[in-house]
Structure formats: C-alpha cells, structure tokens
Design an enzyme around this catalytic site. Structure first.
Site, PDB file in Angstrom:
ATOM      1  N   HIS A 109      35.685  38.590  30.588  1.00  0.00           N
ATOM      2  CA  HIS A 109      34.433  38.736  29.642  1.00  0.00           C
ATOM      3  C   HIS A 109      34.978  39.329  28.464  1.00  0.00           C
ATOM      4  CE1 HIS A 109      30.689  41.094  28.345  1.00  0.00           C
ATOM      5  NE2 HIS A 109      30.337  39.904  28.754  1.00  0.00           N
ATOM      6  N   TYR A 165      36.519  40.391  40.422  1.00  0.00           N
ATOM      7  CA  TYR A 165      35.123  39.986  40.850  1.00  0.00           C
ATOM      8  C   TYR A 165      35.250  38.252  41.096  1.00  0.00           C
ATOM      9  CZ  TYR A 165      34.370  39.563  35.974  1.00  0.00           C
ATOM     10  OH  TYR A 165      34.410  39.157  34.478  1.00  0.00           O
ATOM     11  N   ARG A 174      33.324  30.584  31.869  1.00  0.00           N
ATOM     12  CA  ARG A 174      34.130  31.426  31.075  1.00  0.00           C
ATOM     13  C   ARG A 174      35.614  31.495  31.514  1.00  0.00           C
ATOM     14  NH1 ARG A 174      31.716  36.608  32.218  1.00  0.00           N
ATOM     15  NH2 ARG A 174      33.548  37.348  33.449  1.00  0.00           N
TER      16      ARG A 174
END
Length: 357
Positions: A260, A269, A256
């Site tokens: 998100h 993160y 990705r």
C-alpha cells in the site's frame, strides 16, 4: 409482482491480458498509433515509481505510495482530461498528474515532507493531494456544481480507491452530482484492497460502479489494466458531462502490485498466488504486446526510451535533492491567513531555539 427498478452495469474491455484486441477500437482511440505516446508515459511512470521507492529505502524520501499496476488507469484518466478541467486526486495518481503538467520533483517534495510539493506550477486549478480518503470527492462535487452554475463546459474528476467508495464523502458527492446534474466524474480505482481490508469485507455491493445508480449517475465498470478501455470510459463520461447530461461513476478494475505504501508489508494480508496471478494481467505487458504486434514498438525502442526516462527522472531527483530546505518557521505558514496568538508564541520559541529570535 411489480418491479420498481432494475439495472445493468456495462463492462468495458478491449485488450485482453494476452494483448489481443476484443472487437474493434472504440471512438476514444481512432488509430492504434495514438496509443504510443501514452504507452511511453506509462513506462516513464513505472521508471519514476521504481526510483522513488529506492529513494525512500535509502532515507532520501519519506513514506511513499507506489502506483505499480495502476499505470493504465492513472495515465488514461489524465490524458482524457482537458487543461481547463479540475482534478481532485488522492495520493497515488501521479500518472494522471504528470499528464496534466505536474512535475515529478513536486511529487518527490511532497513525499519528502515539503508542502511546496503541493503548490505545483501547472495546473493551478487542480486540487492538492488528499490523504484523508474520499474527502476530495466533495471538493470536486462543489467544483462541478460551480461549472454548471457558470455554464462552463468544464468537468471535475476525482479519484478514490475501493475503500474510499464506502465513505460518506463519496456518497454525498455522487448524490449532489445526481441532484444537480453536474459535470462530475467519480473514478473508483478498485485494486481489491483498502490497505489491508479486502473489498469483500467492506461492501456488500456486487459492483462498486452500481453505487452511482442511487444518485442517478451514469455507471460503468472497466478493465483498469486496459488503457483502451480506460480512455473510452473517460471519453463517454466527460462528453456526457460537457453536454449537460450529468455525472458518472467509473469503477476501474486493477491491482496494486506493490505494498500500500513503503510503510506497509502486504505479505501479511494477501497471498503470493494472488499477486502472481495479478502480474499476468498487468497493464504494461498487454499494451506492449499489442503495440509490438502492430509493429509500432520494438525492444530496441524500449531500451532507448527506458534510458531516456532514467535520465529525465534522475534530473527531477537532483532538482528535488538540491532544493534548499525551508526554515523551521515555515511550518506555521500554511494553515492560517493570520496566525493565532498561541501559535505565534510557538513560532517565536522555535526561532529562539535556533538563535534567530
């Protein structure tokens, strides 16, 4: 010592990150020219994705889930299906849905908060977007079982992420498909992150594909950035399903490249080096190199196609922006065949506040 069982998971890759072909083209791609229109769909999807993010940033769209980096997997899944099949997406598989006839304006309406975006004209037999992860796997499993009972040569395809493969819905779907040998293809898009949880923290399985073995399904792990591998994996799975040989679990290894959703900040993160490394393996670049090497594509053609994609996407955006907003009472019209008494009261109150009671 006796061995109760042993297994291997086959890994498919035909295009390396540098665009070089590994071995020969598989049965799913008889001629390299067949990849050109699919590549153009991938480029259209990337154009749409960028403009949708821009709409959200300017307040003209709600939270949006980008599919940057997933183009080969998503488009490949959609192209490999037949019109009569059933697709159960999560909330990011626009490339598969565009390939099946869903209009980009429908995607925009959905993320703009309008439920009419889920009521797309084509294909009527597909399920709407599903935000509660993996619950759509059960719907697809039920559809697949119905195809078998009716002796129809149709396939149900469902998609979830790596995090979704840890849900009980996923396991129940694959177990049912295995028990009844039903034509179900469960696609796991493994992009390494279940929102902010790394794959290593949410399962101890060596591969996600092997989870299907417990249900007796055919299992594959695939380079999800390699369109050729995606098409071949889907060919194998759907052909098996149509022949009555049962379901499959396919794990597509991809990444990705965006957050998100537009409500997320992935920098909190995951490291910058990880993302930089992923960009070197992304699907568009490798297929582009392959097609140019085969003299099937050029920079001039690409520039012209991007201009065409921009016009097409802008047309869809204008259609979305010019769609009249639904009246306030529409929020009561989608959940019940007959509205419960308490909600009838709320509906009347809403109308009264607008002076339309």
């Amino acid at each position: 010592m006796a061995i109760a069982a042993s297994f291997e998971i086959e890994y498919l890759q035909y295009l390396k990150p540098d665009g070089k072909l590994v071995g020969k083209l598989p049965p799913a791609v008889k001629d390299a020219k067949a990849l050109l229109p699919i590549f153009k769909q991938m480029l259209f999807l990337r154009t749409f994705d960028g403009k949708a993010i821009a709409l959200q940033r300017t307040g003209k769209l709600g939270t949006y889930a980008a599919c940057l980096g997933h183009e080969a997997t998503h488009v490949g899944i959609g192209v490999a299906m037949r019109p009569e099949d059933v697709f159960a997406p999560s909330y990011r598989e626009y490339g598969a849905q565009f390939a099946r006839g869903v209009k980009p304006r429908d995607v925009l309406m959905y993320w703009g908060g309008d439920e009419r975006g889920n009521d797309y004209e084509i294909p009527k037999n597909d399920y709407p977007w599903c935000v509660p992860i993996s619950t759509q796997m059960l719907m697809a499993s039920g559809a697949a079982l119905s195809f078998k009972l009716r002796k129809q040569k149709r396939v149900a395809v469902a998609v979830c992420g790596d995090g979704g493969s840890s849900k009980t819905d996923f396991y129940a779907a694959l177990n049912t498909a295995g028990a009844y040998t039903s034509p179900l293809v469960l696609c796991v898009v493994n992009n390494g992150w279940a929102i902010s949880v790394p794959r290593s923290a949410q399962t101890g399985a060596e591969t996600l594909a092997q989870k299907g073995l417990a249900g007796g399904l055919y299992c594959l792990q695939v380079d999800g950035n390699d369109l050729i591998a995606v098409l071949e994996a889907m060919r194998r799975a759907t052909e098996r399903a149509r022949k009555g040989e049962g379901g499959s679990v396919i794990e597509f290894m991809t990444y990705r490249l965006h957050d998100h959703t537009t409500a997320d900040d992935a920098r909190r993160y995951r490291g910058e080096d990880e993302v930089k490394a992923a960009w070197k393996k992304e699907p568009f670049i490798r297929l582009r190199k392959f097609l140019i090497d085969k003299k099937l594509w050029s920079e001039k053609e690409e520039k012209a196609w991007i201009e065409e994609c921009t016009k097409k996407v802008d047309k869809e955006i204008n259609a979305y922006l010019n769609t009249p907003v639904q009246p306030v009472e529409a929020m009561f019209d989608y959940l019940y065949a007959e509205l419960p008494e308490d909600l009838q009261g709320q509906r009347a109150e809403a109308l009264a506040r607008e002076g339309r009671a």
